[in-house]
Design a protein around this motif. Sequence first.
Motif, PDB file in Angstrom:
ATOM      1  N   GLU A 141       0.870  -1.096   0.145  1.00  0.00           N
ATOM      2  CA  GLU A 141       0.209   0.385  -0.003  1.00  0.00           C
ATOM      3  C   GLU A 141       0.850   1.378   0.002  1.00  0.00           C
ATOM      4  OE1 GLU A 141      -2.105   3.135  -0.251  1.00  0.00           O
ATOM      5  OE2 GLU A 141      -3.510   1.150  -0.120  1.00  0.00           O
ATOM      6  N   PRO A 142       0.822   1.869  -1.128  1.00  0.00           N
ATOM      7  CA  PRO A 142       2.219   3.020  -1.503  1.00  0.00           C
ATOM      8  C   PRO A 142       1.466   3.894   0.112  1.00  0.00           C
ATOM      9  CG  PRO A 142       0.408   2.882  -2.523  1.00  0.00           C
ATOM     10  CD  PRO A 142      -0.241   2.239  -2.058  1.00  0.00           C
ATOM     11  N   ARG A 143       0.496   3.921   0.065  1.00  0.00           N
ATOM     12  CA  ARG A 143       0.313   5.298   1.185  1.00  0.00           C
ATOM     13  C   ARG A 143       0.826   5.225   2.939  1.00  0.00           C
ATOM     14  NH1 ARG A 143      -6.174   6.323   0.125  1.00  0.00           N
ATOM     15  NH2 ARG A 143      -5.189   3.787  -0.592  1.00  0.00           N
ATOM     16  N   LEU A 144       0.461   3.856   2.624  1.00  0.00           N
ATOM     17  CA  LEU A 144       1.282   3.723   4.109  1.00  0.00           C
ATOM     18  C   LEU A 144       2.721   3.374   3.618  1.00  0.00           C
ATOM     19  CD1 LEU A 144      -1.342   0.721   4.960  1.00  0.00           C
ATOM     20  CD2 LEU A 144      -1.016   3.206   6.402  1.00  0.00           C
ATOM     21  N   THR A 145       3.345   3.715   2.818  1.00  0.00           N
ATOM     22  CA  THR A 145       5.149   3.343   2.995  1.00  0.00           C
ATOM     23  C   THR A 145       5.851   4.827   2.477  1.00  0.00           C
ATOM     24  OG1 THR A 145       4.946   2.169   0.157  1.00  0.00           O
ATOM     25  CG2 THR A 145       4.899   0.982   2.781  1.00  0.00           C
ATOM     26  N   GLU A 146       4.769   5.916   2.183  1.00  0.00           N
ATOM     27  CA  GLU A 146       5.822   6.807   2.534  1.00  0.00           C
ATOM     28  C   GLU A 146       7.009   7.291   2.344  1.00  0.00           C
ATOM     29  OE1 GLU A 146       2.863   9.928   1.646  1.00  0.00           O
ATOM     30  OE2 GLU A 146       1.395   9.455   0.289  1.00  0.00           O
ATOM     31  N   GLY A 147       8.407   7.532   1.925  1.00  0.00           N
ATOM     32  CA  GLY A 147       9.995   7.472   3.146  1.00  0.00           C
ATOM     33  C   GLY A 147      10.576   6.592   3.916  1.00  0.00           C
ATOM     34  N   ALA A 148       9.152   5.250   3.114  1.00  0.00           N
ATOM     35  CA  ALA A 148      10.503   4.275   4.361  1.00  0.00           C
ATOM     36  C   ALA A 148      11.126   3.356   3.464  1.00  0.00           C
ATOM     37  CB  ALA A 148       8.999   2.733   4.201  1.00  0.00           C
ATOM     38  N   GLN A 149      12.471   2.889   4.926  1.00  0.00           N
ATOM     39  CA  GLN A 149      13.532   3.144   4.592  1.00  0.00           C
ATOM     40  C   GLN A 149      14.319   1.530   4.405  1.00  0.00           C
ATOM     41  OE1 GLN A 149      15.840   4.995   2.969  1.00  0.00           O
ATOM     42  NE2 GLN A 149      14.398   5.940   2.546  1.00  0.00           N
ATOM     43  N   MET A 150      12.893   0.706   6.003  1.00  0.00           N
ATOM     44  CA  MET A 150      13.523  -0.540   6.023  1.00  0.00           C
ATOM     45  C   MET A 150      11.594  -0.777   6.681  1.00  0.00           C
ATOM     46  SD  MET A 150      15.810  -0.299  10.126  1.00  0.00           S
ATOM     47  CE  MET A 150      14.907  -1.788  10.482  1.00  0.00           C
ATOM     48  N   ASN A 151      11.476  -2.247   7.709  1.00  0.00           N
ATOM     49  CA  ASN A 151      10.642  -2.653   7.722  1.00  0.00           C
ATOM     50  C   ASN A 151      10.697  -2.087  10.029  1.00  0.00           C
ATOM     51  OD1 ASN A 151       9.201  -4.958   9.511  1.00  0.00           O
ATOM     52  ND2 ASN A 151      10.333  -4.635  10.854  1.00  0.00           N
ATOM     53  N   GLU A 152       9.580  -1.825  10.094  1.00  0.00           N
ATOM     54  CA  GLU A 152       8.342  -1.255  11.587  1.00  0.00           C
ATOM     55  C   GLU A 152       8.268  -1.630  12.182  1.00  0.00           C
ATOM     56  OE1 GLU A 152       5.388   2.409  10.817  1.00  0.00           O
ATOM     57  OE2 GLU A 152       4.726   0.478  12.166  1.00  0.00           O
ATOM     58  N   GLY A 153       9.349  -1.616  12.944  1.00  0.00           N
ATOM     59  CA  GLY A 153       9.770  -2.268  14.170  1.00  0.00           C
ATOM     60  C   GLY A 153      11.214  -1.398  14.922  1.00  0.00           C
ATOM     61  N   VAL A 154      11.402  -2.410  16.289  1.00  0.00           N
ATOM     62  CA  VAL A 154      12.022  -1.511  17.199  1.00  0.00           C
ATOM     63  C   VAL A 154      13.058  -0.927  16.440  1.00  0.00           C
ATOM     64  CG1 VAL A 154      13.912  -2.335  19.652  1.00  0.00           C
ATOM     65  CG2 VAL A 154      10.954  -3.519  19.493  1.00  0.00           C
ATOM     66  N   VAL A 155      13.812  -2.034  15.640  1.00  0.00           N
ATOM     67  CA  VAL A 155      15.198  -1.421  14.873  1.00  0.00           C
ATOM     68  C   VAL A 155      14.862  -0.334  14.394  1.00  0.00           C
ATOM     69  CG1 VAL A 155      17.230  -2.006  13.386  1.00  0.00           C
ATOM     70  CG2 VAL A 155      15.976  -4.228  14.575  1.00  0.00           C
ATOM     71  N   SER A 156      13.955  -0.288  13.465  1.00  0.00           N
ATOM     72  CA  SER A 156      13.938   1.176  12.446  1.00  0.00           C
ATOM     73  C   SER A 156      13.423   2.304  13.664  1.00  0.00           C
ATOM     74  CB  SER A 156      12.225   1.213  12.094  1.00  0.00           C
ATOM     75  OG  SER A 156      10.957   0.890  12.821  1.00  0.00           O
ATOM     76  N   ALA A 157      12.928   2.107  15.336  1.00  0.00           N
ATOM     77  CA  ALA A 157      12.797   3.298  15.882  1.00  0.00           C
ATOM     78  C   ALA A 157      13.988   3.456  15.881  1.00  0.00           C
ATOM     79  CB  ALA A 157      11.704   2.690  17.026  1.00  0.00           C
ATOM     80  N   GLU A 158      15.137   2.072  16.290  1.00  0.00           N
ATOM     81  CA  GLU A 158      16.185   2.797  17.395  1.00  0.00           C
ATOM     82  C   GLU A 158      17.329   4.024  16.263  1.00  0.00           C
ATOM     83  OE1 GLU A 158      17.793  -0.586  19.013  1.00  0.00           O
ATOM     84  OE2 GLU A 158      16.592  -1.122  20.485  1.00  0.00           O
ATOM     85  N   LEU A 159      16.926   3.519  14.930  1.00  0.00           N
ATOM     86  CA  LEU A 159      17.856   3.738  14.452  1.00  0.00           C
ATOM     87  C   LEU A 159      17.447   4.872  13.675  1.00  0.00           C
ATOM     88  CD1 LEU A 159      18.979   0.071  11.893  1.00  0.00           C
ATOM     89  CD2 LEU A 159      20.084   1.220  14.218  1.00  0.00           C
TER      90      LEU A 159
END
Length: 418
Positions: free
Chosen positions: A170-188
Motif C-alpha cells: 500500500e503506497p500511502r503506508l510506505t511513503e519515505g519508508a526505508q526498512m521494516n517498521e519495528g524496534v530496529v527502525s525506531a532505534e536507528l
Amino acid sequence: MLGGEPQDVLIDGEVVEAVGTGLSADGAEVVEADGKVLLPGLVDLHTHLREPGREDSETVLTGTRAAACGGYTAVFAMANTFPVADTAGVVEQVYRLGQEHGYCDVQPIGAVTVGLEGKKLAELGAMHESAAGVTVFSDDGKCVDDAVIMRRALEYVKAFGGVVAQHAQEPRLTEGAQMNEGVVSAELGLGGWPAVAEESIIARDVLLAEHVGSRVHICHLSTAGSVEIVRWAKSRGIDVTAEVTPHHLLLTDELVRTYNPVYKVNPPLRTERDVMALREALADGTIDIVATDHAPHPHEDKDCEWAAAAMGMVGLETALSVVQQTMVETGLLDWAGVADRMSVKPALIGRAAGHGRPVSAGEPANLTLVDTAYRGAVDPAGFASRSRNTPYEGRELPGRVTHTWLRGKATLVDGKLA
C-alpha cells in the motif's frame, strides 16, 4: 536422485531415455554423481533481467548465465524494464533474446498497467497472443493499488487462464519508508515500513480473486500476518498462490544496523518471528514456491548512503544454497520438497511447458545436479551475473550446483558455464 537408492540416468537428445540401475550406453559421456542429488531443473517465477534499458545492471545473456549457474532451466522476467514490457513488441523482444542465448528458457511477464502507472490496463490479450505467450502479469516494483484496476485485470486474465502477480505494498503506508517498521527502525531513526502495508493489499486481493473467480499470485510474501491471510484464503478455496524469497527465509532487519545498503530490499527484511513463520509456511504448503526476486544493480547504485541506495539483491546463484541451509538442514523440507517448491509448482503457476517435470523416462532433460556436501564462502567476484549486490558475501553456505542441463544440453559443467 531425490531419495532412495542411487540410480543411473540416461539422456538421449533432449529427453531422459531411461532411469534405473546398471544402465549403459556405448560412447556415452559419463558424469560421476555419487553422493549428489539430481533435481528437475529449477524454475524462477520472479527474475529481473533488466533488458531492455538497464543493461548496465544485467542483460538477458548475463542473467540467464547466472540462472544456469544456480541450477535454473527457466526464469520469468519481470516487466519493469525501459521501455516497460507492456506491449506485445517488448515481451517478444525479451522472449527472442532468451531463445538466442540458450542458457535457460526466458518467459516474459507482462505489465498489468501501461507504464506500471496503475491507471490503465496494458495490452494483456495481445501479450498473451504474441509469440511470447504471456500468462503471468505483474507491475512488480509497484503495487496495483487501485481496486477497480486490479479487479479488471483479474477478470481479463481469467479468460485465458492467466494470473496476476501482485507486489503487495500500500503506497500511502510506505511513503519515505526505508526498512521494516519495528524496534530496529525506531532505534536507528529510519522510516518504518509496516507489515500492514503488505497484509492489507493481500487481504483485498484474495477477496477480489474470490469474487471474480480468478487466479492471484502474491509476490515476495514477507510477514507472519501475510502467511495467516493466505492460509485463511486457501481454506476458503480461493485460487491464490504465494512465493517467498531466499533472503526472507534467512536474513532479518537486525542486519540493517550495519547501514550496509546491500541489505536494503523491497519488501524489507523483517523480524526473526517473521522468518520462522515464512519457513513453516513454505514447509506446510501455505507458501507455494521459492522465487529469487533477483534484482541486480550496478555498483554505484548500492555503494552509497542508505537513503539513496537502490532496493534489491541478486539471488539466482545462491538461492538453492540458502534453501538447503534454511529448509533442508533444519529438517523442514527434504529434497523432494525442494524440487516441488523450486521447480514443479513454479512451472505449474507460470505454465512453463516442459519444466518442473519428474526425472523419469520420456520427460524433457531439464536437470540440475547438486553437490549437497559442499560448503564454501560466497565470493561475488565469481558470479556470472553482471551485478554483485549480494547480501551473502563472505558468508559460508552449503551446497553447490555442479551441472545444469537444458533439454539435454549442458549449460553448466563442473561448476563452469558450458
